[in-house]
Motif scaffolding. Structure first.
Motif, PDB file in Angstrom:
ATOM      1  N   ASP A  79      40.840  45.940  56.162  1.00  0.00           N
ATOM      2  CA  ASP A  79      39.459  45.614  56.286  1.00  0.00           C
ATOM      3  C   ASP A  79      38.840  45.450  55.049  1.00  0.00           C
ATOM      4  O   ASP A  79      37.689  44.983  54.856  1.00  0.00           O
ATOM      5  N   ALA A  80      39.488  46.108  53.770  1.00  0.00           N
ATOM      6  CA  ALA A  80      38.772  45.832  52.589  1.00  0.00           C
ATOM      7  C   ALA A  80      39.519  44.798  51.549  1.00  0.00           C
ATOM      8  O   ALA A  80      38.646  44.463  50.594  1.00  0.00           O
ATOM      9  N   ALA A  81      40.580  44.456  51.815  1.00  0.00           N
ATOM     10  CA  ALA A  81      41.487  43.656  50.911  1.00  0.00           C
ATOM     11  C   ALA A  81      40.821  42.190  50.694  1.00  0.00           C
ATOM     12  O   ALA A  81      40.548  41.913  49.421  1.00  0.00           O
ATOM     13  N   VAL A  82      40.329  41.589  51.599  1.00  0.00           N
ATOM     14  CA  VAL A  82      39.827  40.273  51.504  1.00  0.00           C
ATOM     15  C   VAL A  82      38.579  40.248  50.640  1.00  0.00           C
ATOM     16  O   VAL A  82      38.422  39.645  49.507  1.00  0.00           O
ATOM     17  N   ASP A  83      37.610  41.316  50.578  1.00  0.00           N
ATOM     18  CA  ASP A  83      36.437  41.355  49.934  1.00  0.00           C
ATOM     19  C   ASP A  83      36.734  41.501  48.563  1.00  0.00           C
ATOM     20  O   ASP A  83      36.154  41.183  47.619  1.00  0.00           O
ATOM     21  N   ASN A  84      37.771  42.485  48.249  1.00  0.00           N
ATOM     22  CA  ASN A  84      38.110  43.095  47.031  1.00  0.00           C
ATOM     23  C   ASN A  84      38.810  41.587  46.355  1.00  0.00           C
ATOM     24  O   ASN A  84      38.590  41.488  45.122  1.00  0.00           O
ATOM     25  N   ILE A  85      39.726  40.755  47.112  1.00  0.00           N
ATOM     26  CA  ILE A  85      40.317  39.780  46.408  1.00  0.00           C
ATOM     27  C   ILE A  85      39.233  38.718  45.871  1.00  0.00           C
ATOM     28  O   ILE A  85      39.183  38.105  44.776  1.00  0.00           O
ATOM     29  N   LEU A  86      38.313  38.503  46.823  1.00  0.00           N
ATOM     30  CA  LEU A  86      37.275  37.391  46.690  1.00  0.00           C
ATOM     31  C   LEU A  86      36.584  37.926  45.385  1.00  0.00           C
ATOM     32  O   LEU A  86      35.816  37.155  44.954  1.00  0.00           O
ATOM     33  N   LYS A  87      36.081  39.108  45.329  1.00  0.00           N
ATOM     34  CA  LYS A  87      35.216  39.500  44.042  1.00  0.00           C
ATOM     35  C   LYS A  87      35.812  39.481  42.886  1.00  0.00           C
ATOM     36  O   LYS A  87      35.371  38.962  41.951  1.00  0.00           O
ATOM     37  N   CYS A  88      37.291  39.643  42.924  1.00  0.00           N
ATOM     38  CA  CYS A  88      38.015  39.253  41.710  1.00  0.00           C
ATOM     39  C   CYS A  88      37.937  37.670  41.295  1.00  0.00           C
ATOM     40  O   CYS A  88      37.848  37.436  40.477  1.00  0.00           O
ATOM     41  N   PHE A  89      38.184  37.154  42.444  1.00  0.00           N
ATOM     42  CA  PHE A  89      37.900  35.393  42.153  1.00  0.00           C
ATOM     43  C   PHE A  89      36.647  35.043  41.346  1.00  0.00           C
ATOM     44  O   PHE A  89      36.452  34.270  40.545  1.00  0.00           O
ATOM     45  N   SER A  90      35.570  35.850  42.216  1.00  0.00           N
ATOM     46  CA  SER A  90      34.243  35.495  41.607  1.00  0.00           C
ATOM     47  C   SER A  90      34.104  36.083  40.240  1.00  0.00           C
ATOM     48  O   SER A  90      33.284  35.554  39.515  1.00  0.00           O
ATOM     49  N   HIS A  91      34.772  36.896  39.784  1.00  0.00           N
ATOM     50  CA  HIS A  91      34.455  37.579  38.330  1.00  0.00           C
ATOM     51  C   HIS A  91      35.566  37.124  37.589  1.00  0.00           C
ATOM     52  O   HIS A  91      36.011  37.836  36.182  1.00  0.00           O
ATOM     53  N   ASN A  92      36.284  36.053  37.844  1.00  0.00           N
ATOM     54  CA  ASN A  92      37.454  35.597  37.047  1.00  0.00           C
ATOM     55  C   ASN A  92      38.386  36.639  36.573  1.00  0.00           C
ATOM     56  O   ASN A  92      38.784  36.589  35.429  1.00  0.00           O
TER      57      ASN A  92
END
Length: 233
Positions: A52-65
């Motif tokens: 339940d946390a993985a997708v948010d973690n991954i997308l946050k990384c994309f947003s912060h390069n």
């Protein structure tokens, strides 16, 4: 290399140990009680969190390069969406159902055997995976990867955890205390049986593979797999 750990359970702690042994620095630790975190001054993030946390973690990384390595399973119903967002954000992403170097060789062995057996319908195929009782998903992501590669090279149309119909590949999932992970594929005919099996002895093999993948991905852009890291195929 400065590493952020998104998920600080047993795997996160093992990754930390391996990373420090390889002269890296852990600059962020996010566990289940962490409400907010920032991705400043991080060379790469390694996600071993929860479904339940993985997708948010991954997308946050994309947003912060920030390049992100993910070994969390149980969220793959959103996998295509994540890949599309990675491309849109020009991010850097590597997902593996299993980072063990031995398991990734086992994946290749499984694919090769499935191709060799494709024209031998007298053999039925079954699978079994065993993990520790804390594992949240069943079957394991590793088992699903193995099953999908068999399905691609056989007459099976899908996999199932229940009693299988003739066109379904049966996966038996067992949960036993203190078992890091065992996966077996069995071909059975009326005259013989062929088995291939991988048995993990500890979490350290998974952790080492994840750190090696993180070392490899820094400075790259795009979507990758462990086949790229190991130069397989």
């Amino acid at each position: 290399m400065k590493i952020g750990l998104l998920g600080y359970g047993k795997m996160g702690k093992t990754i930390e140990k391996i990373a420090i042994q390889r002269q890296h620095e852990i600059v962020l630790k996010v566990d289940k009680d962490t409400e907010h975190y920032v991705l400043d001054n991080i060379d790469v993030a390694i996600d071993f969190s929860t479904p339940d946390a993985a997708v948010d973690n991954i997308l946050k990384c994309f947003s912060h390069n920030v390049p992100v390595i993910s070994g969390t399973t149980g969220w793959l119903n959103q996998y295509d969406e994540v890949l599309a967002l990675c491309k849109e954000k020009e991010g850097t992403f590597l997902y593996a159902s299993n980072f063990s170097l031995g398991v990734n060789i086992f994946f290749e062995l499984n694919r090769t055997l499935a191709k060799l057996m494709a024209n031998l319908p007298e053999y039925s195929i079954s699978m079994e995976e065993t993990h520790h009782t804390q594992k949240l998903d069943a079957p394991s992501g590793t088992a699903i990867t193995l099953a999908e590669d068999i399905i691609e090279n056989s007459a099976y149309g899908t996999w199932t955890l229940d009693k299988a119909m003739p066109e379904e590949l049966l996966i038996k999932a067992k949960r036993i205390e203190n078992v890091p992970g065992t996966h077996a594929v069995t071909y059975t005919s009326g005259v013989d049986t062929i088995d291939i099996k991988h048995t993990a002895h500890s979490r350290e093999g998974f952790a080492l593979g994840a750190v090696i993948a993180a070392e490899w991905i820094v400075g790259k852009k795009g979507i990758f797999s462990m086949k790229d890291v190991l130069n397989i195929g």
